[in-house]
Design an enzyme around this catalytic site. Sequence first.
Site, PDB file in Angstrom:
ATOM      1  N   TYR A 138     -30.264  14.251 -36.920  1.00 35.10           N
ATOM      2  CA  TYR A 138     -28.904  14.110 -37.432  1.00 35.10           C
ATOM      3  C   TYR A 138     -28.255  15.466 -37.684  1.00 35.10           C
ATOM      4  O   TYR A 138     -28.894  16.407 -38.159  1.00 35.10           O
ATOM      5  CB  TYR A 138     -28.918  13.312 -38.758  1.00 35.10           C
ATOM      6  CG  TYR A 138     -27.527  13.153 -39.343  1.00 35.10           C
ATOM      7  CD1 TYR A 138     -26.674  12.151 -38.898  1.00 35.10           C
ATOM      8  CD2 TYR A 138     -27.050  14.040 -40.314  1.00 35.10           C
ATOM      9  CE1 TYR A 138     -25.387  12.024 -39.401  1.00 35.10           C
ATOM     10  CE2 TYR A 138     -25.763  13.917 -40.825  1.00 35.10           C
ATOM     11  CZ  TYR A 138     -24.940  12.912 -40.360  1.00 35.10           C
ATOM     12  OH  TYR A 138     -23.665  12.801 -40.850  1.00 35.10           O
ATOM     13  N   LYS A 197     -16.603   8.620 -36.235  1.00 39.10           N
ATOM     14  CA  LYS A 197     -15.912   7.432 -36.781  1.00 39.10           C
ATOM     15  C   LYS A 197     -14.434   7.363 -36.498  1.00 39.10           C
ATOM     16  O   LYS A 197     -13.936   6.346 -36.022  1.00 39.10           O
ATOM     17  CB  LYS A 197     -16.184   7.323 -38.277  1.00 39.10           C
ATOM     18  CG  LYS A 197     -17.591   6.895 -38.538  1.00 39.10           C
ATOM     19  CD  LYS A 197     -18.002   6.971 -39.959  1.00 39.10           C
ATOM     20  CE  LYS A 197     -19.504   7.065 -39.999  1.00 39.10           C
ATOM     21  NZ  LYS A 197     -20.013   8.326 -39.361  1.00 39.10           N
ATOM     22  N   LYS A 206      20.939  -2.210 -21.942  1.00 35.97           N
ATOM     23  CA  LYS A 206      19.506  -1.992 -21.709  1.00 35.97           C
ATOM     24  C   LYS A 206      18.581  -3.038 -22.310  1.00 35.97           C
ATOM     25  O   LYS A 206      18.793  -3.513 -23.419  1.00 35.97           O
ATOM     26  CB  LYS A 206      19.110  -0.640 -22.312  1.00 35.97           C
ATOM     27  CG  LYS A 206      19.554   0.522 -21.469  1.00 35.97           C
ATOM     28  CD  LYS A 206      18.604   0.713 -20.331  1.00 35.97           C
ATOM     29  CE  LYS A 206      18.510   2.187 -20.006  1.00 35.97           C
ATOM     30  NZ  LYS A 206      17.497   2.458 -19.047  1.00 35.97           N
ATOM     31  N   THR A 265       0.897  -1.153   0.000  1.00 33.89           N
ATOM     32  CA  THR A 265       0.000   0.000   0.000  1.00 33.89           C
ATOM     33  C   THR A 265       0.934   1.200   0.000  1.00 33.89           C
ATOM     34  O   THR A 265       2.019   1.136   0.587  1.00 33.89           O
ATOM     35  CB  THR A 265      -0.919   0.045   1.242  1.00 33.89           C
ATOM     36  OG1 THR A 265      -0.085   0.154   2.400  1.00 33.89           O
ATOM     37  CG2 THR A 265      -1.798  -1.184   1.381  1.00 33.89           C
ATOM     38  N   HIS A 266       0.578   2.265  -0.671  1.00 38.22           N
ATOM     39  CA  HIS A 266       1.445   3.442  -0.825  1.00 38.22           C
ATOM     40  C   HIS A 266       2.793   3.063  -1.437  1.00 38.22           C
ATOM     41  O   HIS A 266       3.788   3.727  -1.195  1.00 38.22           O
ATOM     42  CB  HIS A 266       1.690   4.149   0.523  1.00 38.22           C
ATOM     43  CG  HIS A 266       0.447   4.330   1.343  1.00 38.22           C
ATOM     44  ND1 HIS A 266      -0.370   5.434   1.239  1.00 38.22           N
ATOM     45  CD2 HIS A 266      -0.144   3.513   2.265  1.00 38.22           C
ATOM     46  CE1 HIS A 266      -1.391   5.314   2.075  1.00 38.22           C
ATOM     47  NE2 HIS A 266      -1.287   4.145   2.700  1.00 38.22           N
ATOM     48  N   SER A 300      18.411  -0.210 -26.276  1.00 34.98           N
ATOM     49  CA  SER A 300      18.724   1.217 -26.393  1.00 34.98           C
ATOM     50  C   SER A 300      19.767   1.407 -27.484  1.00 34.98           C
ATOM     51  O   SER A 300      20.627   0.558 -27.676  1.00 34.98           O
ATOM     52  CB  SER A 300      19.251   1.718 -25.048  1.00 34.98           C
ATOM     53  OG  SER A 300      20.044   2.878 -25.240  1.00 34.98           O
ATOM     54  N   ASN A 304      14.515  -2.821 -22.309  1.00 36.15           N
ATOM     55  CA  ASN A 304      13.446  -1.943 -21.810  1.00 36.15           C
ATOM     56  C   ASN A 304      12.053  -2.551 -21.939  1.00 36.15           C
ATOM     57  O   ASN A 304      11.772  -3.245 -22.911  1.00 36.15           O
ATOM     58  CB  ASN A 304      13.479  -0.615 -22.572  1.00 36.15           C
ATOM     59  CG  ASN A 304      14.765   0.148 -22.329  1.00 36.15           C
ATOM     60  OD1 ASN A 304      15.348   0.058 -21.255  1.00 36.15           O
ATOM     61  ND2 ASN A 304      15.214   0.863 -23.341  1.00 36.15           N
TER      62      ASN A 304
HETATM   63  N1  ARG Z   1     -20.910  10.386 -43.823  1.00 36.54           N
HETATM   64  C1  ARG Z   1     -22.059  10.630 -43.005  1.00 36.54           C
HETATM   65  C2  ARG Z   1     -21.755  10.265 -41.559  1.00 36.54           C
HETATM   66  O1  ARG Z   1     -20.830   9.588 -41.354  1.00 36.54           O
HETATM   67  C3  ARG Z   1     -23.188   9.828 -43.521  1.00 36.54           C
HETATM   68  C4  ARG Z   1     -24.524  10.454 -43.294  1.00 36.54           C
HETATM   69  C5  ARG Z   1     -24.687  11.601 -44.168  1.00 36.54           C
HETATM   70  N2  ARG Z   1     -25.967  12.200 -44.046  1.00 36.54           N
HETATM   71  C6  ARG Z   1     -26.163  13.427 -44.441  1.00 36.54           C
HETATM   72  N3  ARG Z   1     -27.364  13.863 -44.302  1.00 36.54           N
HETATM   73  N4  ARG Z   1     -25.239  14.168 -44.953  1.00 36.54           N
HETATM   74  O2  ARG Z   1     -22.421  10.693 -40.657  1.00 36.54           O
END
Ligand code: ARG
Length: 457
Positions: free
Chosen positions: A317, A325, A283, A155-156, A277, A285
């Site tokens: 949207y 993404k 070394k 601990t610590h 190294s 590592n």
């Molecule tokens: N490339 C867009 C995305 O990844 C797809 C959807 C596009 N829709 C739109 N109304 N422009 O979100």
Amino acid sequence: MAQLWGGRFTKETDKLVYAFNASIGFDKRLFRQDIEGSLAHVKMLGKQGILTKEETDKITDGLVSIRKDVESGVLAIDESYEDIHSFVEAVLTERIGEAGKKLHTGRSRNDQVALDMRLYTRIQVETVEELLKELLTVLLRIMEENLDTYMPGFTHLQKAQPLTLSHHLGAYFEMFQRDRLRMRDIRARMNFCPLGAGALAGTTFPLDREYTAELLGFDGPTLNSMDSVSDRDYLLEFLSALSIVMMHLSRFSEEIIIWNSDEYKFIEIDDAYSTGSSIMPQKKNPDIAELVRGKAGRVYGDLMALFTVMKGLPLAYNKDMQEDKEAAFDAFDTVKNCIVLFTGMLDTIKFRKDRMAESAMRGFTNATDAADYLVGKGVPFREAHGIVGRLVLYCIEKNTSIDALPLAEMRTISNKFEEDIYEAVSLKTCVEKRLTTGAPGRAAMEKVLAVYREYLV
Ligand code: ARG
């Protein structure tokens, strides 16, 4: 490149705008899911009589041929298209003519991308769960081999009480098992199909959303079309759970780095998982552990990026959501890599049992047991704590340890000490007498291991 939406425009899109807006550079990895979703959509359109049998067959064959050709490398994904959806639709129409233009009936790219991303993420969730299972399998193997490998518990970062390597690793087994369960929870909660939500308000075509959902292995359709196209909660949940996985891997990495240090020498990392190294020839590592620790920060960053993108977005949207993404893909790739490499490193580590036991003997890790011994002789615990404190101080001054101190000297501090003190503070006793559920004593550990084995069948 002709866009899907050129109709109401009189001017060409500015080149920089086109490039800025395009997502094919990264959403091309949704290719398989895009085809899979379209195949289900078109089958449903056919069943509902929205498309003729002939149209349905043509589109289906066309999509299957595109998938085959991209997979075999005959057809390259053309990155001059705006996104993967535009690319597939354009090639389809090129290949089968007019019928291809009917694929998008009753669908928007908003529900299309929501579906593609969910299908892709579902695979990632399952993959991470499997990778965690492999890590747990390696952990369990090492635990079973080290039920009496004594080491100090800290601990610590100060030596506290002795335990075993098996018990120490058991803490990580618990963490990664919880991570696994989180993956299952996320999968169950996300497994609803957004396709058929349209742009935001559903469609007037008589779609059978339940049927599409079933074809794609979902538990049913989502129930609000606006939420369907703008929900990224499942990604936030997944990135949160991945951040927790990385936090666990990072803590474990830190311990491996410490154990691997010259001062500790508790372990030796295999040559295959170490680096050298350029200047210091001696070394070796622990770079993999350090990189995993470092990449935890990167995954937290991906999570924060997505939280910040989503914050304040009005329904439904918005193009901001395209930003989900790259952050999500980066987190998926990073975490999968880290688990695989970490598992390989762990699987090949050599544990220096002698160094661990020796370290456990030093640093008064048996002081609590000496106090507990006095309690057994009728001394109240608080008083026993004080006596052993003085005993430790005496040992430090004499540069010795409790177990090496002659009984006569011990008795100058308390006459409750008798010959059986040596047995009571031996390393073996200190560990093996700890038998409460979850404690390191062998008998307690055996029971826990039986439960862990069940998790992995
Ligand atoms: N490339 C867009 C995305 O990844 C797809 C959807 C596009 N829709 C739109 N109304 N422009 O979100």
